[in-house]
Design a protein around this motif. Structure first.
Motif, mmCIF file in Angstrom:
data_model
loop_
_atom_site.group_PDB
_atom_site.id
_atom_site.type_symbol
_atom_site.label_atom_id
_atom_site.label_comp_id
_atom_site.label_asym_id
_atom_site.label_seq_id
_atom_site.Cartn_x
_atom_site.Cartn_y
_atom_site.Cartn_z
ATOM 1 N N THR A 1 39.028 41.362 46.104
ATOM 2 C CA THR A 1 38.803 40.317 47.202
ATOM 3 C C THR A 1 37.624 39.478 47.064
ATOM 4 O O THR A 1 37.381 38.292 47.258
ATOM 5 C CB THR A 1 38.966 40.924 48.679
ATOM 6 N N ASN B 1 45.887 43.271 52.766
ATOM 7 C CA ASN B 1 45.887 42.423 51.775
ATOM 8 C C ASN B 1 47.114 41.229 52.467
ATOM 9 O O ASN B 1 46.990 39.946 52.134
ATOM 10 C CB ASN B 1 46.569 42.770 50.412
ATOM 11 N N SER C 1 40.608 46.880 46.001
ATOM 12 C CA SER C 1 40.997 46.049 46.727
ATOM 13 C C SER C 1 39.653 45.354 47.252
ATOM 14 O O SER C 1 39.713 44.023 47.542
ATOM 15 C CB SER C 1 41.726 46.491 48.110
#
Length: 432
Positions: free
Chosen positions: A210, A401, A206
């Motif tokens: 990002t 998220n 993640s």
């Protein structure tokens, strides 16, 4: 000369009769004085961000498309002047001596100093040409204004897109920093036996995703800055700007639909219709006789020589060419009528869409703001649960998220509200 005057008198009577056929008909604009008096707000009244105003001013001074449009106006202006001067006689100076041999030892030498010719505009050829030139000049002015309005809207749209990207990068950078802390925390928890490699890998994935997302926004921001510099006609112009939440726009609350008749592109379409109207008149005038008077002054062997002549030409047979030109011109006039009507319909549709979009985005703002608040609470709650061993890392990751996505969408919605005002300014034609 007496015979010429008689013919001119007869043709003048014929011209009066032909007037009823529309040769001298004048186009009646569909724009009223009341329409022309409708006030259209200036960009300085609508856009109240000083950085944006400065960028618009720079673009209006430097943009090359606008300079090209200005040259078109200049060309049309001089074409109109030439059409007006066509009413005057054409005078030429100079000539060639001509020697005529009558008999051996008997010659005459003629030399012309100046000659002149003048077309008498009984059947409106010159008048309709002048009116066509005037319509073209007005159309060029309208197209220049349309280009100006389009340029202002493009600068504003690009500016608000940059503000959106600036804010999205700030939010996404903060999310990257938070994810990095979460990755480090998960690594420490793995060392302590409180979690496993799968949890660490999910947070790392993640985090890198990002970061890539932020880099993509930065790339798009650089491309957008280049697009702004193209509008400014400068490859290295600084693009100073403020913040999206502090950028103010004076809302246009109501639109007088009659104002659409004076929108630059709609006016240009009507002037194109006007030009087609006079072109049809001109084609009909070509079916009528043409009258011109010419003369010259020179020197002959016996002294000064004056010469005057009148010409009368009436088309009799041309294989249907002139009749075909009349029919084509009338068809083109009808085509321009449809184009003008379509331009009005498109203008009204653009105004409706801009008003509907602005209302919708304003309504969405409250829901999107509430969504960000909810996602923030959800993230805090899942992090607290995980610290006490009651939650999973997937819940925390999902909440992070979701919060980032909600924040980015809210920023995008702020930009959409500003853009809808730009669209509305453009749709009503934009004032100077």
């Amino acid at each position: 000369m007496t015979n010429i005057n008689r013919h001119i008198g007869l043709l003048a009577i014929t011209a009066i009769v032909m007037t009823s056929c529309g040769i001298y008909g004048k186009y009646h604009s569909q724009v009223t004085e009341e329409d022309q008096a409708i006030a259209i707000p200036s960009y300085k009244d609508v856009f109240q961000d000083p950085y944006l105003i400065a960028l618009i001013d720079t673009a209006l001074n430097n943009n090359l498309d606008l300079k090209v449009a200005h040259e078109h106006v200049y060309q049309a202006e001089h074409a109109l002047k030439a059409a007006k001067l066509a009413y005057l006689p054409s005078i030429n100076a100079g000539g060639t001596p001509v020697t005529t041999f009558v008999s051996p030892g008997n010659t005459f030498t003629n030399f012309t100093f100046a000659s002149a010719s003048w077309e008498i505009d009984i059947f409106g050829r010159l008048t309709n040409q002048k009116r066509m030139a005037n319509a073209s000049h007005q159309q060029a002015l309208d197209l220049e204004q349309a280009t100006r309005t389009q340029l202002i809207a493009a600068v504003a749209e690009t500016y608000y897109t940059l503000l959106m990207m600036d804010e999205q990068i700030i939010v996404a950078d903060s999310a990257v920093a938070n994810l990095l802390r979460s990755v480090n925390t998960m690594r420490e928890m793995k060392k302590a036996g409180m979690t496993d490699e799968a949890a660490v890998a999910h947070f790392e994935g993640s985090y890198f995703n990002t970061r890539a997302q932020v880099e993509n926004i930065r790339l798009n921001r650089q491309i957008t800055e280049n697009a702004m510099r193209l509008l400014l006609a400068s490859n290295n112009a600084p693009i100073q700007r403020g913040k999206i939440l502090s950028s103010n726009v004076q809302s246009i609350d109501s639109v007088n639909l009659r104002a659409l008749t004076v929108r630059p592109d709609v006016r240009a379409a009507e002037h194109q219709l006007e030009r087609a109207f006079y072109n049809a008149n001109y084609a009909r005038a070509n079916c009528c006789p043409s009258i011109s008077i010419g003369g010259s002054i020179g020197w002959a062997s016996g002294g000064l020589l004056f010469n005057a002549i009148g010409n009368l030409l009436q088309p009799i047979f041309n294989g249907g060419k002139l009749i075909a030109q009349v029919k084509i011109a009338k068809s083109q006039q009808q085509e321009m009528q449809w184009n003008y009507t379509n331009a009005l319909l498109k203008a009204g549709n653009e105004v409706n869409n801009a008003l509907l979009s602005r209302t919708s985005y304003q309504v969405q703002t409250d829901d999107l703001t509430a969504r960000v608040e909810s996602m923030t609470r959800a993230l805090d709650a899942t992090q607290t649960k995980m610290r006490y061993g009651k939650g999973t890392y997937l819940e925390v990751l999902t909440a992070q998220n979701d919060k980032l996505a909600a924040e980015l969408e809210l920023i995008s919605n702020y930009r959409n509200i500003l853009q809808s005002n730009v669209d509305l300014y453009h749709a009503i034609g934009g004032g100077k």
